[in-house]
Design an enzyme around this catalytic site. Structure first.
Site, PDB file in Angstrom:
ATOM      1  N   LYS A 100      -0.987  29.417 -44.481  1.00 54.36           N
ATOM      2  CA  LYS A 100      -2.074  30.400 -44.523  1.00 54.36           C
ATOM      3  C   LYS A 100      -1.564  31.773 -44.958  1.00 54.36           C
ATOM      4  O   LYS A 100      -2.207  32.456 -45.774  1.00 54.36           O
ATOM      5  CB  LYS A 100      -2.740  30.486 -43.147  1.00 54.36           C
ATOM      6  CG  LYS A 100      -3.517  29.235 -42.767  1.00 54.36           C
ATOM      7  CD  LYS A 100      -3.975  29.250 -41.327  1.00 54.36           C
ATOM      8  CE  LYS A 100      -4.677  27.941 -40.959  1.00 54.36           C
ATOM      9  NZ  LYS A 100      -5.073  27.893 -39.528  1.00 54.36           N
ATOM     10  N   GLN A 144      -4.555  30.402 -33.697  1.00 58.64           N
ATOM     11  CA  GLN A 144      -4.147  29.055 -34.079  1.00 58.64           C
ATOM     12  C   GLN A 144      -4.306  28.088 -32.909  1.00 58.64           C
ATOM     13  O   GLN A 144      -3.781  28.324 -31.821  1.00 58.64           O
ATOM     14  CB  GLN A 144      -2.695  29.057 -34.569  1.00 58.64           C
ATOM     15  CG  GLN A 144      -2.221  27.724 -35.119  1.00 58.64           C
ATOM     16  CD  GLN A 144      -2.990  27.293 -36.365  1.00 58.64           C
ATOM     17  OE1 GLN A 144      -3.270  28.090 -37.245  1.00 58.64           O
ATOM     18  NE2 GLN A 144      -3.320  26.012 -36.448  1.00 58.64           N
ATOM     19  N   ASP A 167     -12.768  31.962 -38.595  1.00 59.01           N
ATOM     20  CA  ASP A 167     -12.729  30.525 -38.337  1.00 59.01           C
ATOM     21  C   ASP A 167     -14.132  29.965 -38.118  1.00 59.01           C
ATOM     22  O   ASP A 167     -14.351  28.761 -38.235  1.00 59.01           O
ATOM     23  CB  ASP A 167     -11.868  30.221 -37.104  1.00 59.01           C
ATOM     24  CG  ASP A 167     -10.436  29.852 -37.474  1.00 59.01           C
ATOM     25  OD1 ASP A 167     -10.214  29.416 -38.615  1.00 59.01           O
ATOM     26  OD2 ASP A 167      -9.549  29.990 -36.613  1.00 59.01           O
TER      27      ASP A 167
END
Length: 340
Positions: A100, A144, A167
């Site tokens: 990422k 995460q 997200d």
């Protein structure tokens, strides 16, 4: 050389982003593969399906994102910023974070990373998230997952500002996705990537039968909701579904995110179906450099003899999903700066 640097050299930074706009409860599944065997003739080895090149699609979208980032820098002197929070030292999480951050660097998006020890307290983690919520240089925040078991995952997700929830997991964004005539600020990246892939592949979604295998909050649930927004007739197959192969065999579009290698056999699939395999499953392989290889949920060898198109694993939906994270971060910055 990074994408945005190449574009700057070629004088393409002012080109506007032009891609198809899309609409803009964690139920743990314990899957037990049904006692079925393939009826495919193993002597026939004719591949008929188109193999979707996710890397090429992702690169095309990233080039467009890089042009928009360049345009923003040239016009107002500001850039989108992405913050990443990593707890512990899980190897898979560290790998995902590296990918990422590399993607951010390629398109010119500054990134910030906060690493906390495995035994950090909930208060410490919430404090880090709060700091990024208040940081004007940060327009997207990702925590995460998975988190260590002593941390309340839902509480942490809820603490991320909905305006920076790139997200797309915050209840406000997920709830708006589920409700008609309401628009989420962000759509979960894997689901957004799924629809982007279908649109760019020329697949007509409206009125088609779609089956989503799996109902996780990360992939299955939001993908089902998003397909319904695009007027598909959607069925969800999960651990307690009876005759899952029969239901799946009726679908024009199949999306799978189960986490069991090759659970979907060729005889589960309708001839001519479009298949998106979101499974990422490590399989022991002594011939591989790492001692394992990655495979999907779909039995690829069998599926290619039946369906019209399929995403491979790896190299299919994965690169597009990460690209949607960049897209969400860019959208967040545009909203914050009121940048057209």
């Amino acid at each position: 050389m990074r994408v945005w640097q190449i574009l700057k050299r070629k004088g393409l930074c002012s080109t506007a982003l032009n891609h198809a706009a899309i609409l803009g409860p964690n139920l743990p599944d314990v899957w037990i593969p049904p006692n079925t065997s393939s009826t495919m003739d193993s002597r026939v080895d004719v591949q008929t399906a188109t193999i979707i090149d996710g890397k090429a699609i992702a690169q095309d979208i990233r080039s467009q994102i890089a042009r928009e980032v360049c345009r923003m820098k040239a016009s107002i002197g500001k850039s989108p910023g992405l913050a990443v929070v990593l707890v512990g030292k899980r190897r898979d999480s560290q790998t995902y974070i590296r990918v990422k951050l590399k993607a951010c660097d390629e398109v010119g998006i500054p990134s910030f990373i906060a690493q906390l020890p495995e035994n950090c307290t909930e208060y410490q983690l919430l404090n880090v998230v709060s700091g990024f919520n208040d940081n004007p240089l940060v327009h997207g925040i990702i925590v995460q997952l998975p988190l260590p078991q002593h941390l309340d995952e839902e509480k942490i997700i809820d603490s991320v500002s909905p305006e920076k929830d790139v997200d797309g997991f915050h209840p406000l964004n997920m709830g708006n996705l589920a409700m008609r005539r309401r628009e989420p600020l962000f759509i979960p990246c894997a689901s957004k990537g799924c629809i982007e892939l279908l649109l760019r592949s020329g697949v007509e979604i409206m009125g088609k039968k779609a089956v989503v295998i799996g109902r996780s909050k990360i992939v299955g649930l939001p993908t089902s909701l998003l397909l319904q927004r695009h007027q598909a007739t959607v069925s969800t197959v999960h651990a307690f579904t009876k005759n899952p192969e029969k239901i799946t065999r009726e679908a024009d579009i199949v999306v799978s995110d189960v986490g069991i290698p090759n659970i979907v056999l060729g005889n589960w699939l309708k001839p001519g179906a479009f298949v998106i395999d979101m499974g990422t499953n490590p399989i022991k392989d002594p011939n591989s450099r790492n001692g394992y290889r990655i495979t999907g949920d779909i039995c690829f060898k069998e599926a290619t003899k039946v369906v019209s198109a399929i995403t491979p694993v790896p190299g299919g939906i994965g690169p597009i999903t990460i690209t949607m994270l960049l897209s969400n971060t860019l959208d967040s910055a545009k909203r914050a700066f009121r940048f057209p």
